[in-house]
Scaffold this motif. Sequence first.
Motif: not given
Length: 374
Positions: A176-181, A197-200, A235-236, A271-274
């Motif tokens: 994933s790539t995420s960004s806030f406005t 990256r999530i690897g679970a 994952g990262t 854990i990533p926020f999303y």
Amino acid sequence: MTAALAAVIATVFSAAQAEEKEPLSFIDSTDGQLDMSDFLLKHKGALPVPVVITEPAVGYGVGLGLLFFSGPIAEQAANSTGNERNRIPPNVTALGGLYTRNGTWAAAAAHFHTWDDDRYRYLGAVAKVDAHLDYFGLTSEPRAYTLRGDALLQQFLLRLGNSRWYGGVRYVFFDSTSSFTGGNVPDSVSKFERNQRIGAGSLILDYDSRDNIFYPGSGSLAEFEAQFARIGFGGTQNYDVYAARGFKWFPLMHALILGLRVETKFSTGDIPFYAQPYVDLRGVQKGRYQDRNAISTEVELRWDVTPRWSLLGFTGLGKAYGRLESFSQAQNVTSVGAGFRYLIARKLGVSIGIDVAHSKDQNAFYIQVGSAWR
């Protein structure tokens, strides 16, 4: 109206009819009602599922899903009377995509397969998403962010002896790539990283006694999952999620069925926020109430008015808590709604319909294939 709709569907799939030896009909000979059982099973057709999106998280939109049914169980159902409930599920392949007015789009493909009289179960899916969402944290003012990525899911379950318990493993990968406005990250988002990256890998224990996987009238489904996201799995981040969910359907009397649902998730680590657990109820914006842990409960009462038509009402309660707020401080989230279903494929027990739901300052409706609980 039913005859007109059947004529439209028959016209759309006239090419498939020409290739089949048996005449294609969308009218059930047993009750004279619209039914797609023979088209799905004998003519290897697809069940089109139109998607009208009113999810508050992404705004209004449209989509389309196609469901294909196959396998020995489907073939048995094709020649059955359709009056019995098929506990062993058919193989199902699904394709779909959606687009909403805020620019969110997604495309996915999935396949569910069983072997050896449902002793082995496989589920696989791939998806690509470009979502424009809101993050709330502790405030009532949302912060817009974009989440793009590619996802993969692989799951394999094995029946334990002759019981209705299944044990197995699940793997999830999300690049994933995420960004806030505006580039301003909310203070409540800890250790924000734009590229993740999530690897679970998960250990899964299931119990399944439903009489039908699409729209149960009795039985239970329970799942316990211990998920371990690790760098070693691709994952990262390193984090854990412990989840449990249970659905139960009680036939109270003829044509009246009570359904109960409980679902909870607990997370630890980075854990990533999303990916944090959130309150999951019809009528509540996805991710609106999100924290380290979350619990959601629902009660649903269904009335099978006729063998084809059902009416249902439901209400839910949930909360998210853990890091931002304690359990006692976290807000109780409630929702209420109603819906209907029509048995579109009698031999498979597949129904379609609409649920309309309301929660605080939010309204939404959903086109459903069978039960809303999955």
